[in-house]
Design an enzyme around this catalytic site. Sequence first.
Site, PDB file in Angstrom:
ATOM      1  N   LEU A 150      -8.440  -6.809  10.069  1.00 43.82           N
ATOM      2  CA  LEU A 150      -9.602  -7.497  10.644  1.00 43.82           C
ATOM      3  C   LEU A 150      -9.186  -8.789  11.324  1.00 43.82           C
ATOM      4  O   LEU A 150      -9.788  -9.201  12.320  1.00 43.82           O
ATOM      5  CB  LEU A 150     -10.675  -7.722   9.576  1.00 43.82           C
ATOM      6  CG  LEU A 150     -11.447  -6.419   9.311  1.00 43.82           C
ATOM      7  CD1 LEU A 150     -12.190  -6.466   7.999  1.00 43.82           C
ATOM      8  CD2 LEU A 150     -12.407  -6.114  10.447  1.00 43.82           C
ATOM      9  N   ARG A 202       0.807  -1.212   0.000  1.00 41.88           N
ATOM     10  CA  ARG A 202       0.000   0.000   0.000  1.00 41.88           C
ATOM     11  C   ARG A 202       0.843   1.266   0.000  1.00 41.88           C
ATOM     12  O   ARG A 202       0.513   2.246  -0.671  1.00 41.88           O
ATOM     13  CB  ARG A 202      -0.923  -0.015   1.220  1.00 41.88           C
ATOM     14  CG  ARG A 202      -1.967  -1.100   1.089  1.00 41.88           C
ATOM     15  CD  ARG A 202      -2.780  -1.276   2.334  1.00 41.88           C
ATOM     16  NE  ARG A 202      -3.982  -2.039   2.011  1.00 41.88           N
ATOM     17  CZ  ARG A 202      -4.981  -2.231   2.857  1.00 41.88           C
ATOM     18  NH1 ARG A 202      -4.917  -1.746   4.077  1.00 41.88           N
ATOM     19  NH2 ARG A 202      -6.040  -2.916   2.482  1.00 41.88           N
TER      20      ARG A 202
END
Length: 606
Positions: A588, A433
Site C-alpha cells: 500500500l 511471508r
Amino acid sequence: MKKVKISKKIICAILSIMLVLSMIGCQSTPTDTTDSANTAETNMFKAGNYTATATGHNGDIKVEVIVDDTSITKVEILEHNESPSISDPAIERIPQSIVADQTLAVDTISGATVTSEAIIAAVTEALKQADGDIDALSVKKAREKTTSETAEYTTDVVVIGGGGAGLAAAVSAHQNGAEVIVAEKMPQVGGNTLISGSAYNAVDPGRQEKQGIEDSIDKHFKQTYEGGDKEGNTDLIRALVEGAYPAIEWLESMGMEFKDEVFTVLGGLWPRAHKPVEPLGTGYINTYENYINENDGIEVLVDTEVTELIVNNDKVVGIKAQGLNGEVIINANNGVVIAAGGFGSNVEMRDEYNQTWPALTNIKTTNHTGATGDGIILAEQVNASLVGLEDIQLLPMGDPETGSLSGNIEQGVENRIFVNKDGNRFVDEGERRDVMTKALMEQEDAFMWIVLDKHSYPTGDTKNNFNESIDELIEQGRAYKGDTLEELAEKIGVNPENLVKAVEKFNEAVENNESDEFGRTLFDQKIDTAPFYAGGRVPTVHHTMGGIEINTDAQVLDKDGNIIPGLYAAGEVTGGIHGANRLGGNALADIAVFGRIAGESAAAGK
Ligand code: ADP
C-alpha cells in the site's frame, strides 16, 4: 458544481438504456399480455409481492420481487450485509438486469460473483412462490447491442486501471495540472486495495515514539532490501521508504484518517504498519473517489478494458479499449500510466512464470478477479523491460474455502501463534511471508490454525482487519472458541496436550522476552486469557513482485534501458522494487508513493 459519483453515473446510464430496451421488448409482444381469452394459459405468475433470502458473502440477502400476471415488474434488495463498494455493482445491477431482460440467466458481476449468485438465488425462490416457470425463466436471452460505435476522447493523462495505484496517479496528475481519464475494466474501481487488510508501512516518529518503537528510514530500507533477497533496485527502494510517510501526509491532507497505533503486519518484520480508520481498504479508495467527485477534470470510465497502447513516432500517445458498447479510444496529450495491477488471478500466467513454488495451479488467490496481468501484456507490445516475473508471493493466510484474506483472525504478529493439525507450532510466526508459507506447505494438508486469546478480542464484537467480528466468524463456522485451550483443541480436532505445550513454551518466551525455539523475537502478550480462539488458514497467492521496469520517476524503461516516451507505470504491475519477497505492509505504501510519482511525471509529460 459537485459531481455525482462518476462510476454510479455511468452505471445508471447503462441501466436506463437496458430499461428502455426492456420496455420496447414488452410492447413488441402484445399477444402475451392482451389475449384475454387465454389468460389462464398465458399467465406466467400469480401476481403479487414475494420475499425470499439466500446466503451471500456475509450472510443473508433478502429480496422483494413484484410480479404481475406476465412479468417481473420489480426486484428490490431489502436487506444485505455484503462488503461496501465491492458488492455495490451486483446490488445495483443484478435486480435491474433481471427486470430488464425478464430472465434469471443474467450475467454475474465480475468481482462480486457470490453476491450476484445469491441475489439470483433469492429471486429464484421468490419467483417459485409466484408459480413462475423457473426452467423457462433460466433461459438466457440475447439482448440487442445498444451501440457499436467508437467513442473517442482526448485528455492529458490516461491511467489504465482504477486500483490504489491508478487512483493515486490520477489524483496526483490532476493536482499537477492535468486533465485525466481513468479506464477501469471492472464495473467498479478499487482493485485489491478494497479487499486488503490495509496495512501501510511508513517510518513515523510521531506515532512510533508514543509506543516506544525505535525505527529509521535505513532500517525500513534494509529490511525491504534484505527481505527481498537483495534483488530489489536500491534506488526504487530508497524512493519507497523515503516517500512512504509523505504519502501518508498526502492522504491525510485529502481527509483520510489513520489510527494512532502502528502494528506489525504479517511478514512486515517490524511495527510500522498504519491502519486506516475505515474498514479494509475503503479509506484509501473513498479518499481518492471523494477527490475525484469534488474536483472537475478526472473522468473514470468503468467497464472499459484497455487492449492496446497507441504509439506515434515511438511515443505512447493513447490507448484503445473495449467498453460495454463498443471501442473506446483515448488520446493522451502528455502520457499514459499503466496501473493495471499484477497477475495473481491469472492461473496460466502464474504457471508460466512461477519458478519459486511447486505447481500453483490449484492454489487460490487473495486477489480480485481483475488481477490478470493485462498491464504486463500491454507493456510487452512496446518492448518494455520486464523484471522478476518469477517472484510470486504466497501467504500462509488464505481462507480454506476461497483463498481470500477475509476471515483471518490475527490482529498483528505479536500475539498469536500458528499450529498444525497436530497442535504443534512449526515456524517463527514473525518471519518473512515466503519462509512461513514454505513451512506451512510441509505440514499435513498444508493447513494451519491461528491461535490467540482475549488480548486480541476483548469482546465478541471486536472486529478483525476485514471488518468481521469474532462472534460473526464463529457463527459462520470460520473461527472457533474455547474457554480453555483443551476445549479449543477438541473443537478444532488437534491434540490438546500438544496445543497446551505449544502455548506454554510460547508464553515462556514472552515472559523471558528472548528468542524462542523457532527464532521468534516479536512478542507482546502471553496467550493466557480466556476465551481462546482458533481460525484455519491455507497457502494462497497474494502478490506478483515482478513486472514493468521503471526508474524513480516511474518512467517505463525498454529492454535496452532507455525511457519509453509517454509511458509510466506504478503499483503491482511494476517490478524490481520488492525483489524475491515483499514485506507485508509495503504494497500500500508502494502504490501510494509510486502512483503519486507516476501522476506527477505523466502530468509533466517528462
Ligand atoms: P494496484 O494495487 O497496483 O493498484 P490492483 O490490482 O489493485 O493493482 O488494481 C489494478 C486495477 O487495474 C484493477 O482495478 C483492475 O481491474 C484494473 N485493470 C486490470 N487490467 C485492466 C485493463 N486491461 N484495462 C483497464 N483496467 C484494468
